[in-house]
Design an enzyme around this catalytic site. Structure first.
Site, PDB file in Angstrom:
ATOM      1  N   ARG A 121      -1.116 -16.526 -39.280  1.00 21.13           N
ATOM      2  CA  ARG A 121      -2.000 -17.408 -38.518  1.00 21.13           C
ATOM      3  C   ARG A 121      -3.261 -16.607 -38.202  1.00 21.13           C
ATOM      4  O   ARG A 121      -3.334 -15.416 -38.492  1.00 21.13           O
ATOM      5  CB  ARG A 121      -1.338 -17.996 -37.267  1.00 21.13           C
ATOM      6  CG  ARG A 121      -0.200 -17.263 -36.651  1.00 21.13           C
ATOM      7  CD  ARG A 121      -0.568 -15.938 -36.105  1.00 21.13           C
ATOM      8  NE  ARG A 121      -1.726 -16.038 -35.223  1.00 21.13           N
ATOM      9  CZ  ARG A 121      -2.517 -15.046 -34.892  1.00 21.13           C
ATOM     10  NH1 ARG A 121      -2.305 -13.829 -35.406  1.00 21.13           N
ATOM     11  NH2 ARG A 121      -3.536 -15.194 -34.090  1.00 21.13           N
ATOM     12  N   ASP A 174     -11.669 -20.478 -34.540  1.00 19.43           N
ATOM     13  CA  ASP A 174     -11.093 -21.103 -35.730  1.00 19.43           C
ATOM     14  C   ASP A 174     -12.120 -21.907 -36.502  1.00 19.43           C
ATOM     15  O   ASP A 174     -12.028 -22.065 -37.721  1.00 19.43           O
ATOM     16  CB  ASP A 174      -9.898 -21.977 -35.349  1.00 19.43           C
ATOM     17  CG  ASP A 174      -8.728 -21.108 -34.932  1.00 19.43           C
ATOM     18  OD1 ASP A 174      -8.679 -20.705 -33.757  1.00 19.43           O
ATOM     19  OD2 ASP A 174      -7.899 -20.776 -35.801  1.00 19.43           O
ATOM     20  N   LYS A 200      -8.057 -21.393 -30.105  1.00 22.24           N
ATOM     21  CA  LYS A 200      -6.719 -21.634 -29.560  1.00 22.24           C
ATOM     22  C   LYS A 200      -6.770 -22.399 -28.238  1.00 22.24           C
ATOM     23  O   LYS A 200      -7.592 -22.105 -27.379  1.00 22.24           O
ATOM     24  CB  LYS A 200      -6.037 -20.279 -29.345  1.00 22.24           C
ATOM     25  CG  LYS A 200      -4.638 -20.329 -28.766  1.00 22.24           C
ATOM     26  CD  LYS A 200      -3.667 -21.166 -29.554  1.00 22.24           C
ATOM     27  CE  LYS A 200      -3.667 -20.804 -31.009  1.00 22.24           C
ATOM     28  NZ  LYS A 200      -3.031 -21.859 -31.844  1.00 22.24           N
TER      29      LYS A 200
END
Lengths: 356, 356
Positions: free
Chosen positions: B56, B247, B258
């Site tokens: 991730r 991200d 997140k």
């Protein structure tokens, strides 16, 4: 006054109860997997139960501490007056050290001590009976006040409201009905459709374990989120109000409550979502000028490095585990007490609550 | 270019590696208890690993997806050109559906496709070799860019700074060094004493499991807190800066990261704590006008109702599990990329980053 604890008709559980001469606490550490009661018979046992979170929530801790005093009096009533009195004093000390932040604990202990001192002519057995009656009265009164708060505060919630709550300020945090959840419960009982979002409330998971379970018992729709998702939901317009309880309110209206409450209040202000705090007057500590003076309990690292028997953080990592924070009064839209709704609470308005 | 993945000398692990003709991912689901590598040999296997969080972190997902394309090309290189080409196209689709929010995934896949299209005269075996070289180049470049970001961003952190970070934007989220943790790592390597506070980052616990462990490997002091304790620490003056990764960054500087990042940014603004976002240019998606248009992944309820095999919420509770949120650019003190430090990022400044 020697009978059963008043049953709470609308649920299948009691947070604390006096039954057949025994004091019992619902073990909240085991919820929701198991619904088991622990029987306790001394002040030390009650203090241990409070410290280890068998029971939690400011009003419930107060009620439990009162029963702790009553249990100790019963336990010592057959001895000499001197042993009885020193034993009661030790019980007071033991219970008052069990947890530092929730003021209802100290309020209830003081009320029990005052009850004892008001009757110097009584025998130990008579005092023990009076203290049991007082503990039962404190619990019964707690439920009555929660219902009053529910009526006052429930009126603030519109039909269809999506209400975010934190931790558990419900029947499980009180003798029954709840403070924050009491507002929701009363609104639902008045016919409104209310849905609840609860965050899980790490590290002890009161939201995920207790509030989710408690609301399910009443068929109130509940959605669980991670603590850190509350801001996202508010940013998307999915929260109409935030409702929380309190562990101690300072004279100026600053609110100590479960860690994370402050963040929710800051986010609610940014998104113009009303932020409501529900608590009885016994949670307001007028001896504390502002939230900066409220003692904040820090608990064991093991609560943060995992949950229960499961560890997920690496060994020997440093931890800070403050379990309460302080929300300044300026972020509180309204304080809801048994006296009614106090909009934008401040020192003057809080003084007035006690004057009337 | 057919050799080993460049070793990362300063740690005992590699997030992803090409070794003896095999692609391996460190299984981050098992950290920190176990440090095990999974060998993968197809695009489908890599897509599954991304979806199930074996790997991730936006840059690491991009690198892994590139290897996924390369693996598929190797797997199909012995067949007909038609089967090879349709297989590569399927691999592209499979990988692009693995996770929706991190844009580096799509960036890396497009780069791999462009590499293939740039060489129409090659045989499948030659294309497979070129794609492997390209995947290796993407990973090597990621480490180089992180070191550049570390130098630029590390300069923002003063000696003695107490830095709060969220989730894991470290070596484990990249090919090595890290973005947010790269800034911290570079500051430490330049001789500054930096201590880190990391929140646990429910539901997947990247902070508690990955960042805490990763910083321990480098002997950087780290303190773990519950997600909801960040506001309390800021209110007590215990945080000097917040540093996070990203991200996806929209053209106007809004940052998807997140879940919980947004709350930290709001709290940082209230307490005048600088809020830094570190990411490579490949994380900036100029095709997205603002954060409102970034797709936000919602993952399974089981991530919130417990952890691993342990359940703590009551059965059948409703769940919302958005795993990213959007921080508006106005809350970002500076964006740190390989190009340098962009204070108060906005649409114009972001355009300039790509122009120079």
């Amino acid at each position: 006054m020697s009978g059963e604890h008043p049953p709470v008709a609308d649920r299948g559980f009691e947070t604390l109860r006096w039954r057949n001469g025994t004091f019992e606490l619902l073990d909240q550490r085991a919820l929701p997997a198991q619904c088991v009661y622990l029987a306790l018979n001394s002040a030390q046992a009650v203090a241990d139960a409070i410290r280890s979170m068998v029971v939690r929530g400011a009003p419930a801790i107060g009620c439990a501490a009162a029963y702790g005093m009553a249990l100790e009096a019963r336990r010592l009533q057959g001895g000499s007056r001197k042993d009885f009195e020193s034993g009661i004093e030790r019980a007071f000390e033991t219970l008052s050290k069990s947890r530092p932040t929730a003021v209802n604990l100290f309020w209830a202990l003081e009320r029990m001590r005052a009850r004892m001192k008001a009757a110097p002519e009584l025998t130990p057995a008579e005092i023990a009976a009076a203290l049991l009656a007082e503990a039962q009265a404190i619990s019964a009164e707690d439920i009555r006040l929660n219902r009053l708060m529910g009526t006052h505060g429930g009126a603030l919630l519109r039909d269809g409201a999506r209400v975010l709550t934190h931790c558990n300020a419900g029947a499980l945090a009180t003798a029954g009905h709840g403070t924050a959840l009491g507002m929701i419960r009363s609104a639902v009982q008045s016919g409104k459709r209310i849905s609840v979002v609860v965050d899980e409330t790490r590290p002890f998971l009161q939201g995920a374990r207790l509030t989710a379970w408690e609301l399910q018992q009443d068929d109130i729709p509940v959605t669980l989120i991670a603590d850190s998702a509350a801001g996202f939901l508010m940013s998307r317009g999915d929260v109409d109000a935030v409702v929380v309880g309190a562990d101690r309110v300072a004279a100026n209206g600053d609110v100590a409550n479960k860690i994370g409450t402050y963040s929710l209040a800051v986010l609610a202000q940014r998104h113009a979502v009303p932020f409501y705090v529900a608590c009885p007057l016994s949670t307001i500590d007028r001896s504390i000028a502002s939230g900066a003076d409220i003692p904040i309990e820090e608990r064991a690292a093991e609560e943060v490095t995992g949950y229960g028997s499961m560890r997920w953080a690496p060994p020997e990592v440093g931890v800070r585990n403050p379990v309460f924070d302080v929300t300044p009064a300026e972020l509180v839209t309204a304080l809801i007490t048994e006296k009614g709704v106090t909009m934008a609470p401040d020192r003057r308005k809080i003084e007035q609550l006690f004057a009337t």
